[in-house]
Design a protein around this motif. Structure first.
Motif, PDB file in Angstrom:
ATOM      1  N   CYS A 181       2.578  -3.248  -0.887  1.00  7.71           N
ATOM      2  CA  CYS A 181       1.574  -2.825  -1.854  1.00  7.71           C
ATOM      3  C   CYS A 181       1.999  -1.565  -2.595  1.00  7.71           C
ATOM      4  N   ARG A 182       1.548  -1.489  -3.827  1.00  9.40           N
ATOM      5  CA  ARG A 182       1.771  -0.304  -4.653  1.00  9.40           C
ATOM      6  C   ARG A 182       0.444   0.425  -4.804  1.00  9.40           C
ATOM      7  N   GLU A 195      -2.069   2.420  -6.901  1.00 11.08           N
ATOM      8  CA  GLU A 195      -2.354   2.533  -8.327  1.00 11.08           C
ATOM      9  C   GLU A 195      -3.687   3.227  -8.523  1.00 11.08           C
ATOM     10  N   ASP A 235      -8.215   2.256 -13.887  1.00 11.50           N
ATOM     11  CA  ASP A 235      -8.358   2.746 -15.262  1.00 11.50           C
ATOM     12  C   ASP A 235      -9.566   3.651 -15.438  1.00 11.50           C
ATOM     13  N   ARG A 252      -8.085  11.370 -10.370  1.00 10.26           N
ATOM     14  CA  ARG A 252      -6.733  11.476 -10.946  1.00 10.26           C
ATOM     15  C   ARG A 252      -5.958  12.636 -10.308  1.00 10.26           C
ATOM     16  N   GLY A 282      -6.516   6.314  -4.702  1.00 10.84           N
ATOM     17  CA  GLY A 282      -5.980   5.196  -5.457  1.00 10.84           C
ATOM     18  C   GLY A 282      -6.305   3.882  -4.769  1.00 10.84           C
ATOM     19  N   THR A 315      -2.448  -2.281  -4.381  1.00 11.97           N
ATOM     20  CA  THR A 315      -2.313  -3.578  -5.032  1.00 11.97           C
ATOM     21  C   THR A 315      -1.145  -4.337  -4.422  1.00 11.97           C
ATOM     22  N   GLN A 347      10.084  -5.023  -7.681  1.00 10.97           N
ATOM     23  CA  GLN A 347       8.720  -4.507  -7.525  1.00 10.97           C
ATOM     24  C   GLN A 347       8.732  -3.226  -6.689  1.00 10.97           C
ATOM     25  N   TRP A 397       7.003  -0.388  -4.400  1.00 12.14           N
ATOM     26  CA  TRP A 397       5.893  -0.419  -3.454  1.00 12.14           C
ATOM     27  C   TRP A 397       5.834   0.894  -2.692  1.00 12.14           C
ATOM     28  N   ASP A 398       4.646   1.179  -2.146  1.00 12.71           N
ATOM     29  CA  ASP A 398       4.400   2.433  -1.431  1.00 12.71           C
ATOM     30  C   ASP A 398       4.108   2.237   0.045  1.00 12.71           C
TER      31      ASP A 398
END
Length: 133
Positions: A26-27, A29, A32, A39, A48, A51, A78, A80-81
Motif C-alpha cells: 500500500c501507498r 496518500e 483531496d 496536510r 493519510g 491505498t 508502483q 509503496w510505504d
C-alpha cells in the motif's frame, strides 16, 4: 511476537500445515479534501489513507527474503510505504494454491481499503513491523 519479516518466515515454517502468504502493498496518500492540519501531519509522516497498489501470494519458500520481495515489488513501478501480510494454512502438508488464495486476497484488499487492518501484519519498506494507530 513477530517484529520483522524474518520472524514471520520462521513462524510460518514452524506451523503444522504448509502456509501461503498473502501480501498487499500500500501507498500512503492524502485525500483531496484533507484539511490544513491533515496536510501538515501527512508532511510529518503521519495520517493519510493507505491505498493498495500491488497484491500477490507466495509460499514462504518463494519469498524467503524481504529484500528480494521488495526488489520484485519495485519492478512493477508502483511505489509503496507499507505491506500487509496474512497467512493461509494448507491441508495434508500442501500449501493452498494461488487459485485458492485469490478470493482471500481480494477480500484482504477490500478490507484494507475500508480501514480494517487489525488482522494483518504491517511491515515497513525495510521489513520491520510497524504500529498503525
Amino acid at each position: 511476537m513477530i517484529s520483522s519479516y524474518s520472524d514471520l518466515i520462521q513462524a510460518s515454517r514452524s506451523q503444522q500445515e504448509a502456509q501461503r502468504l498473502l501480501f498487499v502493498f500500500c501507498r500512503a496518500e492524502l485525500p483531496d479534501d484533507a484539511s490544513a492540519d491533515e496536510r501538515a501531519a501527512f508532511e510529518r509522516g503521519e495520517g493519510g489513507a493507505l491505498t493498495p497498489v500491488i497484491c500477490v501470494d507466495k509460499t514462504p519458500d518463494e519469498a524467503p527474503d524481504f529484500d528480494a520481495l521488495a526488489e520484485e515489488s519495485r519492478t512493477t513501478g508502483q511505489a509503496w510505504d507499507v505491506v500487509f501480510i496474512a497467512a493461509m494454512s494448507g491441508r495434508g502438508g500442501m500449501a493452498p494454491s494461488t487459485d485458492e488464495a485469490q478470493q482471500p486476497l481480494t477480500m484482504m484488499v477490500e478490507s484494507i481499503r475500508l480501514g480494517h487492518i487489525s488482522n494483518y501484519l504491517p511491515l515497513d519498506s525495510q521489513g520491520n513491523a510497524v504500529s498503525l494507530g
